[in-house]
Scaffold this active site. Sequence first.
Site, mmCIF file in Angstrom:
data_model
loop_
_atom_site.group_PDB
_atom_site.id
_atom_site.type_symbol
_atom_site.label_atom_id
_atom_site.label_comp_id
_atom_site.label_asym_id
_atom_site.label_seq_id
_atom_site.Cartn_x
_atom_site.Cartn_y
_atom_site.Cartn_z
ATOM 1 N N ALA A 75 48.718 63.578 34.225
ATOM 2 C CA ALA A 75 48.230 62.285 34.054
ATOM 3 C C ALA A 75 46.374 62.266 34.200
ATOM 4 O O ALA A 75 45.850 61.923 33.884
ATOM 5 C CB ALA A 75 48.760 61.952 34.996
ATOM 6 N N THR A 76 46.087 63.367 35.814
ATOM 7 C CA THR A 76 44.596 63.257 35.757
ATOM 8 C C THR A 76 43.981 63.776 34.240
ATOM 9 O O THR A 76 43.326 63.080 33.896
ATOM 10 C CB THR A 76 44.224 64.086 37.198
ATOM 11 O OG1 THR A 76 45.193 63.519 38.348
ATOM 12 C CG2 THR A 76 43.017 63.849 37.146
ATOM 13 N N GLN A 128 53.739 56.326 36.961
ATOM 14 C CA GLN A 128 54.747 56.041 37.453
ATOM 15 C C GLN A 128 55.787 55.055 36.769
ATOM 16 O O GLN A 128 56.788 54.430 37.615
ATOM 17 C CB GLN A 128 54.113 54.691 39.567
ATOM 18 C CG GLN A 128 53.734 55.819 39.759
ATOM 19 C CD GLN A 128 54.514 56.415 40.862
ATOM 20 O OE1 GLN A 128 54.854 56.645 40.699
ATOM 21 N NE2 GLN A 128 53.177 57.982 41.405
ATOM 22 N N SER A 145 52.908 62.321 33.628
ATOM 23 C CA SER A 145 52.470 63.402 34.297
ATOM 24 C C SER A 145 54.200 63.844 34.218
ATOM 25 O O SER A 145 55.492 62.549 34.053
ATOM 26 C CB SER A 145 52.572 63.164 35.081
ATOM 27 O OG SER A 145 52.171 64.218 36.383
ATOM 28 N N CYS A 148 46.835 61.681 47.164
ATOM 29 C CA CYS A 148 44.804 61.724 47.077
ATOM 30 C C CYS A 148 43.908 61.122 48.236
ATOM 31 O O CYS A 148 43.354 61.570 48.963
ATOM 32 C CB CYS A 148 44.525 61.028 46.104
ATOM 33 S SG CYS A 148 46.060 59.704 45.172
#
Length: 378
Positions: free
Chosen positions: A73-74, A181, A201, A326
């Site tokens: 997803a990043t 999410q 993701s 993170c």
Amino acid sequence: MGLPIYMDNHATTRTDPRVVERMLPYFSEHYGNAASRDHSYGRRAEAAVEAARGRVAASIGAQAPEIVFTSGATEANNLALFGVAEAYGEEGEHFITQATEHPSVLAIFRRLEERGRRVTILPVDGAGLVDPDAIRRALTERTVLVSVMAVNHEIGSRQPIEEIGALCKEAGVLLHCDATQALSTQGVDVGAWGVDLVSCSGHKIYGPKGVGALYVRRKGPRVALLPRILGGGHERGRRSGTLNVPGIVGLAEACALLDPAAEGARLDGLTERLWELLRAGLPGVRRNGSRDRRHPGNLHITLDGTESAAILTRLGDVAISSGAACATASRKPSHVLQAVGLSAEEAKSSLRIGLGRFNTADEVDIAARKIIDAAQQS
Ligand SMILES: *Cc1c(COP(=O)(O)O)cnc(C)c1O
């Protein structure tokens, strides 16, 4: 001693054994490069990737050519936001987001601003929700894109994406949604949501790490996107690099196994059970996020007068967290908790619990007792 009870499913999830089973042949048997059309190894890999593309697309109500596989997803967020920013002109264009986005979205907004774009980062209310009217008021003639996540990774708040989608359509502005999410417990429907770009993701939905997808709308409107990773022109030129065939097969299987309504209902039951137990054992415990618009597996609590770091040390065999992975790495107070109005002190006394597919009611009971014990030693 057995493994700790895992309740950190917002950070990552266990890969479902059925997903692993599907992936295995693509390491040591069907290991061709999906771009090698000259032989059966390559064609076999390509067929697996295209079947996977169809399954991922179907799980979010999209068409196969609208799916670009990424490393997660990043990367999907980077491709969506930089890709659109570069495709839609240079200086002065306007981009809107909200304060509790994942760092991979907020960091891009800061970079866009450094590169001469105008950006607006809207605040959220105490429940972590952005006001669609505030988005409407922030729109200008030069607004290109709005980016709002579906479900927050710390406090679980579910943003009103359909309402935001409708207002963006009306204004002719693109809407990007980080749905990482949301996929497993809420599901994604790109048509009903009115979104133009969606990031997903694998490892948040019981699939493997290192693989994800970006949905890019092809019709009404057709979204233009410049690639971030250049090379051999894979993924119709939108993302070069040899495809992660086992990962892609795993992502597709993870999508096919999703049953958001059933999974959401079961997690909601477990989470409420945990909350009731903690509330009974820990007078004064407070719950963060939204009561009625939340991820059903999320329980984020503040326990005044405690240090979450100390609780976690004593809690050796229950894996929960003091914040997002993170944010934990950087040891700064969470921007999400600041955005919903928690003080630095309150943020340091907060715990994030993320229940998932493999948690049981027994685990909830054991974890509740251990969390209460650990907190009472404070
Ligand atoms: C985990 C997460 C990401 C990052 O996904 P990766 O696949 O690990 O890069 C982005 N957004 C949200 C909301 C997340 O929870």
